[in-house]
Design a protein around this motif. Structure first.
Motif, PDB file in Angstrom:
ATOM      1  N   ILE A   6       0.576  -0.940   0.399  1.00 13.99           N
ATOM      2  CA  ILE A   6       0.383  -0.539   0.109  1.00 13.99           C
ATOM      3  C   ILE A   6       1.193   1.552   0.060  1.00 13.99           C
ATOM      4  O   ILE A   6       1.245   1.462   1.650  1.00 13.99           O
ATOM      5  CB  ILE A   6      -1.683   0.316   0.669  1.00 13.99           C
ATOM      6  N   GLY A   7       0.692   1.978  -0.898  1.00 13.06           N
ATOM      7  CA  GLY A   7       1.878   3.096  -1.189  1.00 13.06           C
ATOM      8  C   GLY A   7       2.722   2.588  -2.056  1.00 13.06           C
ATOM      9  O   GLY A   7       3.843   1.967  -2.313  1.00 13.06           O
ATOM     10  N   GLY A  12       7.652   1.856  -1.464  1.00 13.47           N
ATOM     11  CA  GLY A  12       6.687   0.647  -2.244  1.00 13.47           C
ATOM     12  C   GLY A  12       7.313   0.222  -2.906  1.00 13.47           C
ATOM     13  O   GLY A  12       6.941  -1.028  -3.829  1.00 13.47           O
ATOM     14  N   VAL A  29      -0.316  -0.542  -4.230  1.00 15.14           N
ATOM     15  CA  VAL A  29      -1.646   0.226  -4.676  1.00 15.14           C
ATOM     16  C   VAL A  29      -0.990   1.350  -4.876  1.00 15.14           C
ATOM     17  O   VAL A  29      -0.420   1.485  -3.564  1.00 15.14           O
ATOM     18  CB  VAL A  29      -2.750  -0.825  -3.868  1.00 15.14           C
ATOM     19  N   ASP A  30      -1.704   2.891  -5.215  1.00 19.65           N
ATOM     20  CA  ASP A  30      -1.480   3.626  -5.468  1.00 19.65           C
ATOM     21  C   ASP A  30      -3.170   4.371  -4.596  1.00 19.65           C
ATOM     22  O   ASP A  30      -4.038   4.088  -6.100  1.00 19.65           O
ATOM     23  CB  ASP A  30      -0.811   4.396  -5.434  1.00 19.65           C
ATOM     24  N   LYS A  31      -2.718   5.636  -4.142  1.00 20.18           N
ATOM     25  CA  LYS A  31      -4.613   6.375  -4.285  1.00 20.18           C
ATOM     26  C   LYS A  31      -4.441   7.147  -5.529  1.00 20.18           C
ATOM     27  O   LYS A  31      -5.447   7.256  -5.327  1.00 20.18           O
ATOM     28  CB  LYS A  31      -4.516   6.638  -3.065  1.00 20.18           C
ATOM     29  N   ASP A  32      -3.530   7.921  -5.807  1.00 17.10           N
ATOM     30  CA  ASP A  32      -2.878   8.591  -6.665  1.00 17.10           C
ATOM     31  C   ASP A  32      -3.189   7.824  -8.169  1.00 17.10           C
ATOM     32  O   ASP A  32      -2.248   7.015  -8.387  1.00 17.10           O
ATOM     33  CB  ASP A  32      -1.027   8.886  -6.462  1.00 17.10           C
ATOM     34  N   CYS A  83       3.200   1.076   2.746  1.00 19.42           N
ATOM     35  CA  CYS A  83       4.592   1.826   2.473  1.00 19.42           C
ATOM     36  C   CYS A  83       4.439   3.125   2.639  1.00 19.42           C
ATOM     37  O   CYS A  83       4.412   3.850   1.381  1.00 19.42           O
ATOM     38  CB  CYS A  83       5.050   0.778   1.027  1.00 19.42           C
ATOM     39  N   VAL A  84       3.414   3.830   3.006  1.00 26.34           N
ATOM     40  CA  VAL A  84       3.368   4.950   2.457  1.00 26.34           C
ATOM     41  C   VAL A  84       3.631   6.203   3.237  1.00 26.34           C
ATOM     42  O   VAL A  84       4.721   5.650   4.656  1.00 26.34           O
ATOM     43  CB  VAL A  84       1.524   5.185   3.229  1.00 26.34           C
ATOM     44  N   THR A  86       5.039   8.751   5.681  1.00 26.19           N
ATOM     45  CA  THR A  86       5.056   9.783   7.278  1.00 26.19           C
ATOM     46  C   THR A  86       6.103  11.007   7.553  1.00 26.19           C
ATOM     47  O   THR A  86       6.929  10.944   7.947  1.00 26.19           O
ATOM     48  CB  THR A  86       5.838   8.438   8.071  1.00 26.19           C
ATOM     49  N   THR A 122       8.272   3.941   7.973  1.00 18.90           N
ATOM     50  CA  THR A 122       9.168   4.703   9.067  1.00 18.90           C
ATOM     51  C   THR A 122       8.197   5.077  10.310  1.00 18.90           C
ATOM     52  O   THR A 122       7.750   5.599  10.178  1.00 18.90           O
ATOM     53  CB  THR A 122      10.472   5.542   8.925  1.00 18.90           C
ATOM     54  N   GLU A 149      12.391  -0.262   6.455  1.00 18.35           N
ATOM     55  CA  GLU A 149      12.982  -0.301   5.059  1.00 18.35           C
ATOM     56  C   GLU A 149      15.081   0.461   5.258  1.00 18.35           C
ATOM     57  O   GLU A 149      14.608   1.632   5.649  1.00 18.35           O
ATOM     58  CB  GLU A 149      12.171  -0.050   3.750  1.00 18.35           C
ATOM     59  N   LEU A 151      16.754   0.869   2.276  1.00 16.54           N
ATOM     60  CA  LEU A 151      16.973   1.117   0.898  1.00 16.54           C
ATOM     61  C   LEU A 151      16.860   2.547   0.926  1.00 16.54           C
ATOM     62  O   LEU A 151      16.824   3.799   1.364  1.00 16.54           O
ATOM     63  CB  LEU A 151      16.098   0.787  -0.076  1.00 16.54           C
ATOM     64  N   SER A 260      14.269  12.170   1.450  1.00 19.74           N
ATOM     65  CA  SER A 260      12.806  12.167   2.773  1.00 19.74           C
ATOM     66  C   SER A 260      12.852  11.501   4.086  1.00 19.74           C
ATOM     67  O   SER A 260      11.947  11.399   4.558  1.00 19.74           O
ATOM     68  CB  SER A 260      12.151  11.187   1.937  1.00 19.74           C
ATOM     69  N   ARG A 329      12.110  16.285  -1.708  1.00 19.22           N
ATOM     70  CA  ARG A 329      11.923  16.693  -0.725  1.00 19.22           C
ATOM     71  C   ARG A 329      13.566  17.528   0.481  1.00 19.22           C
ATOM     72  O   ARG A 329      15.034  16.552   0.534  1.00 19.22           O
ATOM     73  CB  ARG A 329      11.616  15.639  -0.176  1.00 19.22           C
TER      74      ARG A 329
HETATM   75  P1  NAD Z   1       6.432   8.509  -0.694  1.00 19.40           P
HETATM   76  O1  NAD Z   1       5.703   9.709  -0.738  1.00 19.40           O
HETATM   77  O2  NAD Z   1       7.304   8.790  -1.969  1.00 19.40           O
HETATM   78  O3  NAD Z   1       5.479   7.148  -0.793  1.00 19.40           O
HETATM   79  C1  NAD Z   1       4.140   7.589  -0.615  1.00 19.40           C
HETATM   80  C2  NAD Z   1       2.682   7.257  -1.395  1.00 19.40           C
HETATM   81  O4  NAD Z   1       1.826   6.043  -0.419  1.00 19.40           O
HETATM   82  C3  NAD Z   1       2.346   8.113  -2.093  1.00 19.40           C
HETATM   83  O5  NAD Z   1       2.421   7.472  -4.117  1.00 19.40           O
HETATM   84  C4  NAD Z   1       0.747   7.836  -1.784  1.00 19.40           C
HETATM   85  O6  NAD Z   1      -0.074   8.400  -3.113  1.00 19.40           O
HETATM   86  C5  NAD Z   1       0.829   6.444  -1.076  1.00 19.40           C
HETATM   87  N1  NAD Z   1      -0.241   6.484  -0.099  1.00 19.40           N
HETATM   88  C6  NAD Z   1      -0.605   7.361   0.550  1.00 19.40           C
HETATM   89  N2  NAD Z   1      -1.802   7.216   1.088  1.00 19.40           N
HETATM   90  C7  NAD Z   1      -2.749   6.411   0.609  1.00 19.40           C
HETATM   91  C8  NAD Z   1      -3.757   4.759   0.722  1.00 19.40           C
HETATM   92  N3  NAD Z   1      -4.301   5.362   2.025  1.00 19.40           N
HETATM   93  N4  NAD Z   1      -3.872   4.074   0.024  1.00 19.40           N
HETATM   94  C9  NAD Z   1      -3.025   3.732  -0.880  1.00 19.40           C
HETATM   95  N5  NAD Z   1      -1.325   4.597  -1.340  1.00 19.40           N
HETATM   96  C10 NAD Z   1      -1.116   5.681  -0.401  1.00 19.40           C
HETATM   97  O7  NAD Z   1       6.614   7.945  -0.057  1.00 19.40           O
HETATM   98  P2  NAD Z   1       8.308   7.053   0.385  1.00 19.40           P
HETATM   99  O8  NAD Z   1       9.517   8.113   0.080  1.00 19.40           O
HETATM  100  O9  NAD Z   1       8.287   6.218  -0.321  1.00 19.40           O
HETATM  101  O10 NAD Z   1       8.334   6.836   2.225  1.00 19.40           O
HETATM  102  C11 NAD Z   1       7.335   5.524   2.744  1.00 19.40           C
HETATM  103  C12 NAD Z   1       7.729   5.473   3.961  1.00 19.40           C
HETATM  104  O11 NAD Z   1       8.836   4.281   3.681  1.00 19.40           O
HETATM  105  C13 NAD Z   1       8.321   6.637   4.567  1.00 19.40           C
HETATM  106  O12 NAD Z   1       7.758   6.620   5.853  1.00 19.40           O
HETATM  107  C14 NAD Z   1       9.338   6.947   4.886  1.00 19.40           C
HETATM  108  O13 NAD Z   1      10.028   7.656   5.869  1.00 19.40           O
HETATM  109  C15 NAD Z   1      10.164   5.335   5.087  1.00 19.40           C
HETATM  110  N6  NAD Z   1      11.493   5.369   4.356  1.00 19.40           N
HETATM  111  C16 NAD Z   1      11.961   6.044   3.158  1.00 19.40           C
HETATM  112  C17 NAD Z   1      12.913   5.753   2.297  1.00 19.40           C
HETATM  113  C18 NAD Z   1      13.441   6.492   1.413  1.00 19.40           C
HETATM  114  O14 NAD Z   1      14.290   6.516   0.760  1.00 19.40           O
HETATM  115  N7  NAD Z   1      12.433   7.341   0.456  1.00 19.40           N
HETATM  116  C19 NAD Z   1      14.309   4.799   2.791  1.00 19.40           C
HETATM  117  C20 NAD Z   1      13.494   4.334   4.073  1.00 19.40           C
HETATM  118  C21 NAD Z   1      12.376   3.826   4.791  1.00 19.40           C
END
Ligand code: NAD
Length: 434
Positions: A6-7, A12, A29-32, A83-84, A86, A122, A149, A151, A260, A329
């Protein structure tokens, strides 16, 4: 196995695609719906080396499904990964968990059979407990697990395939067994599989990111001292990093850390600790120091160019927070470019990941398609992101203005070479040789 992510963002999409490549059936899955439409027409919504090819391969093999239909994805999967995002809440240091809780409620609504629900996002200590509370009406259907995660953007596929460790937080033996089976292909290639309590796992992620942010901030502050005392910070990093207790990574002085994760996770850790009435003074100082670093570097531009920046042509090489990603970000460029624009400078930027919507409304700020067009008329060139294609630019050949200067925020260039070429060159934490 059958998985639902999810996300479909950086985490994700990459982890979902890599899980599919290991032979699993993965619903992303994504809501976007824009994101999902792009993916279904073969375009990755993010820039990550190697990702497009891997998506195509697994999509064609029908192991990877992109959808906005959460109900279908949940009913077709055994393990659901949250994976949404935070992010930090506006005007505070608290973590905004609304996306996590919202999708948990949706999972509750659609789930009819037993599932493992994994928080990959996270999340602060105790979030797994809150997720369980939301699910209590159907509590027998769920095992809630933490699997943060680690990565890094730009190296995400490699990091997924060869992680230093896989952390699973849960006390449920059966679910732990399922997670171990899912990760077996990576464990067989040498990844450390580490289990702990759910709260422990949640904290490991914040502690790791905050420690790395501390290391960067430490060397950045030492770079300030080196600049004043005529010492080369690279020698210090090498001398310190050769000690195996310290290690050389994350000891490269540069701009404020961004991206981010580090800015939001350092704040998230401090705010989580405050809830337990614990004062994390070291992490607090790191946050403060990092915030002031952007001002310090911006003030240095005045030292190089003088007080009046009106109509000065300033060209940025790279604007993302690090190379090989399109992620903007919390990049230093956001504040720096806005400041310089307000001071009347004329700004060009070139980034290999393309034009940035963040600068669309910034006055006198233009995207250029290549290094040459970007720099040809510059008074000052600021190297902000160390993309490979910036490593061997012949500035003398491409810049028309004879008196241009280079401010290298990543110490990408050799100061002596620059002097030989008669280029006014400034870098981070190295003695000024102009
Ligand atoms: P992101 O903003 O790139 O992606 C999040 C996605 O979730 C968006 O596409 C959004 O549309 C979707 N979303 C939100 N609510 C939803 C719902 N109810 N149903 C379906 N989709 C939904 O975020 P990201 O960078 O992938 O980070 C996600 C998480 O992983 C965060 O907690 C972040 O801290 C953690 N994280 C990120 C990284 C990184 O390098 N970006 C690395 C490790 C951990």
């Amino acid at each position: 196995m059958k998985l639902c992510m999810i996300g479909t963002g950086y985490v994700g999409l990459v982890s979902g695609t890599c899980f599919a490549d290991l032979g699993n059936q993965v619903y992303c899955v994504d809501k976007d719906s824009n994101k999902i439409n792009k993916l279904n027409s073969g375009i990755s919504p993010i820039f990550e080396p190697g990702l497009n090819e891997l998506i195509k391969k697994n999509y064609t093999a029908k192991r990877l499904i992109f959808t906005t239909n959460l109900k279908l994805a949940i009913n077709s999967s055994d393990i659901i990964f949250i994976c949404v995002g935070t992010p930090t809440k506006k005007a505070s240091i608290n973590v905004d968990l609304s996306y996590v809780y919202k999708c948990t409620k949706e999972v509750l609504k659609y789930t009819k059979k037993k599932k493992i629900l994994v928080a990959k996002s996270t999340v602060p200590i105790g979030t797994g407990d809150e997720i369980e509370k939301i699910l209590k009406r159907k509590k027998n259907l769920f095992t809630v697990i933490s699997n943060p995660e680690f990565l890094r953007e730009g190296e995400a596929i490699r990091d997924f395939r060869y992680p230093d460790r896989i952390v699973i937080g849960s006390n449920e033996k059966k679910a732990l067994g399922v997670m171990k089976k899912l990760y077996t292909p990576l464990i067989n290639k040498g990844a450390k599989f580490f289990t702990t309590t759910r709260r422990g796992s949640e904290l490991i992620k914040y502690a790791s990111n905050s420690f790395l942010a501390t290391k960067i901030t430490f060397i950045n502050e030492l770079a300030n001292l080196c600049e004043r005392s005529g010492v080369n910070v690279e020698d210090i990093a090498l001398g310190m990093g050769s000690d195996s207790r310290i290690g050389g990574r994350f000891l490269r002085a540069g701009p404020a850390y961004g991206g981010s994760c580090f800015p939001k996770d350092t704040k998230g850790l401090v705010s989580a600790a405050q809830k337990f009435k614990v004062n994390l003074s070291v992490v607090k100082s790191v946050i403060k120091s990092n915030q002031s670093r952007i001002n310090l570097l911006t003030q240095r531009i005045h030292k190089i160019m003088g007080k009046n920046l009106k109509n000065k042509k300033i060209s940025f090489l790279g604007v993302t927070f690090k190379p090989n990603t399109d992620d903007m970000r919390d990049s230093t460029s956001l504040k720096m470019i806005t400041y310089l624009s307000k001071k009347g400078a004329i700004i060009n930027y070139y980034d290999p990941s393309g034009r940035k919507k963040e600068f669309a409304k910034v006055k006198n700020c233009l995207f250029k398609n290549n290094v040459r067009d970007n720099c040809v008329n510059a008074d000052l060139i600021i190297l902000l992101t160390e993309w490979d294609e910036f490593k061997s630019i012949d500035f003398k050949k491409i810049v028309k203005n004879k008196h241009f200067k280079v401010y290298d925020l990543r110490n990408l260039y050799n100061a002596k070479e620059m002097k030989k070429k008669n280029i006014k060159y400034y870098s981070i934490g190295r003695p000024n040789i102009n």
